[in-house]
Design an enzyme around this catalytic site. Structure first.
Site, mmCIF file in Angstrom:
data_model
loop_
_atom_site.group_PDB
_atom_site.id
_atom_site.type_symbol
_atom_site.label_atom_id
_atom_site.label_comp_id
_atom_site.label_asym_id
_atom_site.label_seq_id
_atom_site.Cartn_x
_atom_site.Cartn_y
_atom_site.Cartn_z
ATOM 1 N N ILE A 69 9.001 -43.050 -89.251
ATOM 2 C CA ILE A 69 8.319 -44.255 -88.757
ATOM 3 C C ILE A 69 7.068 -43.727 -88.072
ATOM 4 C CG2 ILE A 69 9.871 -44.265 -86.738
ATOM 5 C CD1 ILE A 69 9.331 -47.241 -86.379
ATOM 6 N N SER A 70 5.898 -44.276 -88.420
ATOM 7 C CA SER A 70 4.637 -43.729 -87.920
ATOM 8 C C SER A 70 4.532 -43.863 -86.404
ATOM 9 C CB SER A 70 3.449 -44.454 -88.562
ATOM 10 O OG SER A 70 3.547 -44.422 -89.959
ATOM 11 N N GLN A 71 3.675 -43.003 -85.842
ATOM 12 C CA GLN A 71 3.357 -43.046 -84.413
ATOM 13 C C GLN A 71 2.666 -44.387 -84.102
ATOM 14 O OE1 GLN A 71 0.464 -40.038 -83.606
ATOM 15 N NE2 GLN A 71 0.246 -40.617 -81.454
#
Ligand code: SAH
Length: 230
Positions: A69-71
């Site tokens: 899950i992206s930053q």
């Protein structure tokens, strides 16, 4: 700042969410619609159970199948660069946890998203149902080919396209073809994992684009075909 809806977000998380929003502001995100969308989507629901305590830290987290899950800063930067309007149809390639899709769904008319790992897609779909995000349509497929014609219905063109995995050299032509005239695509582009740049393409005519670099990023690669676990 809007008071979070307690039916969506447990009380004890208010402080952590507000701190994340302030952190994103400090790091240069100032689009209030984007910050408000981040405030209204409970990131904790998209991260694995054992990482709940890190859900509101500004870091990427593993979600299984070697994906992440992206930053939040990257999600915010990409969302800001897309400049989504509430009449827009948006296509996302790489559903992953579904977090970026959920943020975009708060800002656009309809959000279409494609994931090549079926188990990830099924998890994300469950979360969309739980959060009652009814303007999202999610499918398992190869997003490099764009949104498929389903039951004779084509959804292209899209006013906005976001690719959340890194393309080699340039975005796939099928995706550029599905972008509306005047539309914007954001896509990480690079040859290796430590040489990626987030790029913004604005379609000026059928085959002309204005292209700009946004920032260096690190994404998993955009891969062809549906994954074999599907
Ligand atoms: N947007 C996600 C993060 C995505 S990570 C989130 O908010 O959590 C990148 C995702 O792109 C991975 O899940 C990977 O499986 C997917 N992906 C890579 N190539 C793809 C392709 N050709 N079609 C669809 N999904 C792809």
């Amino acid at each position: 700042m809007q008071i979070p809806d307690p039916s969506v977000l447990p009380l004890q998380n208010y402080g952590r969410v507000i701190r994340l929003i302030m952190d994103l502001r400090d790091k240069g995100i100032n689009d209030t619609a984007v910050l408000s969308a981040i405030e209204r989507v409970p990131r904790e629901i998209f991260v694995p159970q054992q990482m709940l305590d890190q859900a509101y830290e500004d870091i990427a987290l593993p979600i299984g199948r070697g994906q992440t899950i992206s930053q939040p800063l990257v999600v915010a930067t990409m969302t800001e660069a897309l400049a989504v309007g509430d009449r827009d149809k948006v296509l996302e390639i790489g559903t992953g946890s579904g977090y970026q899709a959920a943020i975009l769904s708060k800002l656009c008319r309809r959000l279409y998203t494609i994931e090549r790992h079926k188990p990830l897609l099924e998890n994300a779909q469950q979360v969309f149902d739980e959060l009652k995000l009814r303007n999202i349509t999610a499918i398992c497929g190869d997003g490099m080919r764009g949104w498929p014609v389903i039951n004779g219905i084509s959804q292209a063109p899209f006013q906005r396209i976001i690719v959340t995995a890194a393309a080699r050299g340039k975005p796939p032509q099928e995706l550029l073809d599905q972008l509306d005239q005047g539309g914007i695509m954001v896509c990480p582009v690079g040859e290796s994992s430590d040489d990626q740049v987030l790029k913004k393409y604005q379609k000026l005519s059928d085959d002309t684009y204005s292209i700009s670099d946004i920032c260096p990023v690190r994404f998993v690669p955009l891969l062809p075909d549906v994954a074999r676990d599907a």
